[in-house]
Enzyme design. Structure first.
Site, mmCIF file in Angstrom:
data_model
loop_
_atom_site.group_PDB
_atom_site.id
_atom_site.type_symbol
_atom_site.label_atom_id
_atom_site.label_comp_id
_atom_site.label_asym_id
_atom_site.label_seq_id
_atom_site.Cartn_x
_atom_site.Cartn_y
_atom_site.Cartn_z
ATOM 1 N N ARG A 92 26.702 -9.775 23.254
ATOM 2 C CA ARG A 92 25.461 -9.194 23.772
ATOM 3 C C ARG A 92 25.761 -8.132 24.839
ATOM 4 N NH1 ARG A 92 20.591 -12.476 26.809
ATOM 5 N NH2 ARG A 92 19.562 -10.692 27.761
ATOM 6 N N ASN A 146 17.636 -14.382 17.557
ATOM 7 C CA ASN A 146 17.263 -12.957 17.521
ATOM 8 C C ASN A 146 18.233 -12.142 16.692
ATOM 9 O OD1 ASN A 146 14.874 -12.421 19.004
ATOM 10 N ND2 ASN A 146 15.945 -13.060 20.877
ATOM 11 N N CYS A 167 8.895 -16.657 18.724
ATOM 12 C CA CYS A 167 9.234 -15.933 19.951
ATOM 13 C C CYS A 167 8.333 -16.503 21.041
ATOM 14 C CB CYS A 167 8.966 -14.459 19.746
ATOM 15 S SG CYS A 167 9.190 -13.477 21.240
ATOM 16 N N HIS A 195 8.352 -8.620 18.942
ATOM 17 C CA HIS A 195 8.622 -7.686 20.038
ATOM 18 C C HIS A 195 7.941 -6.333 19.788
ATOM 19 C CE1 HIS A 195 12.376 -10.083 21.574
ATOM 20 N NE2 HIS A 195 11.267 -10.810 21.519
ATOM 21 N N TYR A 250 7.496 -5.988 25.483
ATOM 22 C CA TYR A 250 8.556 -5.211 24.834
ATOM 23 C C TYR A 250 8.111 -3.819 24.399
ATOM 24 C CZ TYR A 250 12.016 -8.915 24.751
ATOM 25 O OH TYR A 250 12.947 -9.845 25.121
HETATM 26 P P1 NAD Z 1 24.098 -18.701 23.767
HETATM 27 O O1 NAD Z 1 25.020 -17.588 23.976
HETATM 28 O O2 NAD Z 1 24.051 -19.787 24.774
HETATM 29 O O3 NAD Z 1 24.388 -19.325 22.321
HETATM 30 C C1 NAD Z 1 23.877 -20.576 21.944
HETATM 31 C C2 NAD Z 1 24.943 -21.369 21.244
HETATM 32 O O4 NAD Z 1 25.184 -20.834 19.949
HETATM 33 C C3 NAD Z 1 26.296 -21.360 21.952
HETATM 34 O O5 NAD Z 1 26.597 -22.646 22.424
HETATM 35 C C4 NAD Z 1 27.255 -20.868 20.882
HETATM 36 O O6 NAD Z 1 28.515 -21.490 20.929
HETATM 37 C C5 NAD Z 1 26.495 -21.188 19.622
HETATM 38 N N1 NAD Z 1 26.944 -20.512 18.398
HETATM 39 C C6 NAD Z 1 27.451 -19.283 18.232
HETATM 40 N N2 NAD Z 1 27.706 -19.048 16.929
HETATM 41 C C7 NAD Z 1 27.329 -20.156 16.254
HETATM 42 C C8 NAD Z 1 27.328 -20.525 14.876
HETATM 43 N N3 NAD Z 1 27.793 -19.725 13.943
HETATM 44 N N4 NAD Z 1 26.853 -21.753 14.548
HETATM 45 C C9 NAD Z 1 26.385 -22.600 15.489
HETATM 46 N N5 NAD Z 1 26.364 -22.296 16.800
HETATM 47 C C10 NAD Z 1 26.824 -21.104 17.170
HETATM 48 O O7 NAD Z 1 22.674 -18.078 23.502
HETATM 49 P P2 NAD Z 1 21.224 -18.313 24.130
HETATM 50 O O8 NAD Z 1 21.067 -17.372 25.242
HETATM 51 O O9 NAD Z 1 20.979 -19.743 24.322
HETATM 52 O O10 NAD Z 1 20.345 -17.766 22.942
HETATM 53 C C11 NAD Z 1 20.449 -18.328 21.665
HETATM 54 C C12 NAD Z 1 19.721 -17.479 20.652
HETATM 55 O O11 NAD Z 1 18.322 -17.561 20.867
HETATM 56 C C13 NAD Z 1 20.070 -16.003 20.712
HETATM 57 O O12 NAD Z 1 20.131 -15.465 19.419
HETATM 58 C C14 NAD Z 1 18.918 -15.408 21.488
HETATM 59 O O13 NAD Z 1 18.712 -14.056 21.207
HETATM 60 C C15 NAD Z 1 17.787 -16.260 20.985
HETATM 61 N N6 NAD Z 1 16.585 -16.271 21.838
HETATM 62 C C16 NAD Z 1 15.416 -16.033 21.199
HETATM 63 C C17 NAD Z 1 14.246 -15.960 21.892
HETATM 64 C C18 NAD Z 1 12.991 -15.635 21.125
HETATM 65 O O14 NAD Z 1 11.995 -15.315 21.723
HETATM 66 N N7 NAD Z 1 13.002 -15.698 19.802
HETATM 67 C C19 NAD Z 1 14.255 -16.192 23.274
HETATM 68 C C20 NAD Z 1 15.473 -16.467 23.909
HETATM 69 C C21 NAD Z 1 16.645 -16.512 23.165
HETATM 70 C C1 G6P Z 2 12.658 -13.147 25.853
HETATM 71 C C2 G6P Z 2 12.506 -13.000 24.368
HETATM 72 C C3 G6P Z 2 13.725 -13.178 23.670
HETATM 73 C C4 G6P Z 2 14.792 -12.537 24.481
HETATM 74 C C5 G6P Z 2 15.024 -13.445 25.640
HETATM 75 C C6 G6P Z 2 16.090 -12.975 26.575
HETATM 76 O O1 G6P Z 2 11.611 -13.634 26.418
HETATM 77 O O2 G6P Z 2 11.378 -13.414 23.752
HETATM 78 O O3 G6P Z 2 13.609 -12.768 22.358
HETATM 79 O O4 G6P Z 2 15.894 -12.233 23.766
HETATM 80 O O5 G6P Z 2 13.836 -13.791 26.271
HETATM 81 O O6 G6P Z 2 16.211 -13.819 27.649
HETATM 82 P P1 G6P Z 2 17.507 -13.768 28.554
HETATM 83 O O7 G6P Z 2 17.251 -14.714 29.659
HETATM 84 O O8 G6P Z 2 18.624 -14.173 27.652
HETATM 85 O O9 G6P Z 2 17.659 -12.351 28.985
HETATM 86 MN MN MN Z 3 11.503 -13.008 21.570
#
Ligand code: NAD
Ligand code: G6P
Ligand code: MN
Length: 432
Positions: A92, A146, A167, A195, A250
């Site tokens: 990232r 994401n 989301c 977004h 966003y």
């Molecule tokens: P993070 O970096 O903590 O990753 C979460 C876990 O995924 C880690 O423990 C990592 O080891 C694991 N991982 C990596 N590759 C993997 C695989 N192939 N199989 C299984 N596990 C695997 O990330 P985070 O900050 O907790 O975010 C996780 C995801 O959620 C990201 O893609 C982020 O963009 C998404 N997210 C989405 C929203 C939304 O609104 N949709 C909001 C926040 C985060």
């Molecule tokens: C937001 C969104 C996610 C985004 C995330 C990032 O609210 O909805 O899609 O990627 O939070 O949060 P962070 O704490 O990782 O910057």
């Molecule tokens: Mn989102």
């Protein structure tokens, strides 16, 4: 009922565990399997033990399993939630820093960064879907990973698995409306893409009051807590009134690109400064120190420093709504099927929908203003070309996708940055 969470080592995991604990009476989850990979083992163990303590303290009949064996976990699951990050936080940070070093927005889900995250993530989610087809073919995949829109669309179009994308950002629109009206008895009808969503109608006491409430909406949004990771530059009331709909946070990247870029570049400080991903790494370190405390058995307040707050409400409400067929109206990523007639039926859109045990049924909205239709057409075509490039590894398709993205600089620079990105992310781009 068996739930599997892929990316279980995420610092967000206490959110979803809390969600299941709070809903246990109506949603009898008996097994939660947290799945991660070798690189995430330490995080999985730390946050997983906290999850086990939380469940034990709550006294519910549920067992939390920790595993690196995805296939074992998936066997017989009812719901699979995904919250993983291919390439971890380092990937990232590259997605943010490389575009910024070329004077472009550097963001995890928008512009060049979002495009690269899709290239890394789509092959992995399709692999997961393939395992699900074999091991739990009737399970629902609730995707949070994401870029949520593209990752969800890839599953919906290229696998047999039932998938809904989520989301947390739409929740802020709903909360703002509630704050503005001082009443929760309303229906905020939202439509667009992840977004890239607008509040289109606000039904209250028998009427759609959105048009006359827009100025109030803008004022309330500008003054209230919004998503942590997007700089809350105030919306201009006149601009929003010209638009005729309420944009999500966003949208600032698209409607205030210059101001957002200036903000980001000032923070980046020619490479000396930190990006959001680097800040999040520090927040994570603090969080995991807290999670290690054997006396901690609740979700700590500090998790609110992450952008994904309210995620568990969305994920657990959705699972409960499907499981109980309660017809709750939620804002989800699902197949268009004619909701936005100018987009393909199999395109994934973000929309208010009624949740049933057969999935989300989108609400019908009044036709969008032509400007919104045109923007969505471009954004959706960008997304579909990106999905195609992620699956095929075709360089021309990648350049075409990037050329459509409003946040990407055009011409030779597109190719230069793409090459730099491919090189930087090589380990997680086997097709490139
Ligand atoms: P993070 O970096 O903590 O990753 C979460 C876990 O995924 C880690 O423990 C990592 O080891 C694991 N991982 C990596 N590759 C993997 C695989 N192939 N199989 C299984 N596990 C695997 O990330 P985070 O900050 O907790 O975010 C996780 C995801 O959620 C990201 O893609 C982020 O963009 C998404 N997210 C989405 C929203 C939304 O609104 N949709 C909001 C926040 C985060
Ligand atoms: C937001 C969104 C996610 C985004 C995330 C990032 O609210 O909805 O899609 O990627 O939070 O949060 P962070 O704490 O990782 O910057
Ligand atoms: Mn989102």
């Amino acid at each position: 009922m068996k739930i599997v969470t892929i990316g279980g080592g995420s610092s967000y995991t206490p959110e979803i565990i809390e969600g299941f604990i709070n809903r246990h009476k109506n949603l009898p989850v008996s097994e939660i399997w947290l799945v991660d990979i070798e690189a995430g083992k330490k995080k999985l163990e730390t946050v997983g033990r906290l999850a086990q303590r939380m469940v034990e303290k709550a006294g519910i009949n549920c067992k939390v399993h920790l595993t690196l064996n995805r296939r074992e976990a998936l066997k017989g699951a009812s719901f699979v939630t995904t919250q993983f990050r291919v390439g971890l936080m380092e990937a990232r940070i590259l997605d943010e820093r490389i575009p910024l070093s070329h004077g472009m927005i550097g963001q995890e889900t928008n512009g060049f960064g979002g495009f690269m995250k899709a290239l890394r993530t789509i092959p992995v989610i399709l692999d997961i879907a393939k395992d699900m087809e074999e091991l739990c073919p009737n399970a629902w995949l609730i995707n949070f990973t994401n870029p949520s829109s593209m990752v969800t669309e890839a599953v919906q179009r290229f696998s047999k698995i039932k998938c809904v994308g989520l989301c947390n950002v739409p929740i802020y629109l709903v909360k703002t409306a509630e704050q503005m009206l001082g009443d929760s008895n309303f229906l905020l009808h939202c439509v667009g893409m992840n977004h890239y969503l607008w509040a289109r109608h606000l039904y209250y006491k028998g009427n759609d009051i959105l048009p006359e409430k827009l100025a109030d909406f803008v004022r309330t949004t500008n003054e209230s807590e919004q998503v942590r990771n997007v700089k809350n530059i105030p919306w201009d009331v006149n601009f929003v009134q010209h638009l005729g709909m309420m944009p999500v946070s966003y949208h600032r990247y698209y409607y205030m690109t210059e101001q957002m870029l200036e903000e980001e570049l000032t923070k980046f400080d020619g490479g000396k400064g930190k990006t959001r991903g680097q800040e999040v790494k520090e927040v994570e370190e603090k969080l995991f120190k807290l999670y290690e405390d054997p006396d901690l058995a609740v979700k700590p307040k500090e998790l609110e420093e992450r952008g994904g707050t309210y995620y568990s409400d969305a994920a657990c409400d959705l699972i409960q709504a499907i499981y109980t067929n309660n017809h709750q109206i939620m804002i989800v990523n699902t197949q268009n099927n004619g909701t936005l007639p100018f987009l393909p039926d199999d395109a994934t859109i973000e929309t208010s929908a009624m949740i049933t045990d057969a999935g989300p049924i989108p609400l019908k909205a009044t036709a969008l203003p032509i400007i919104a239709q045109t923007e969505l057409h471009i954004m959706k075509t960008f997304e579909r070309l990106t999905i195609e490039a992620a699956i095929s590894g075709n360089y021309d398709t990648a350049i075409q996708a990037l050329t459509l993205n409003p946040l990407v600089k055009k011409g030779e620079i597109t190719r230069q940055v793409l090459n730099e990105m491919i090189q930087a992310h090589k380990a997680h781009l086997p097709k490139w």
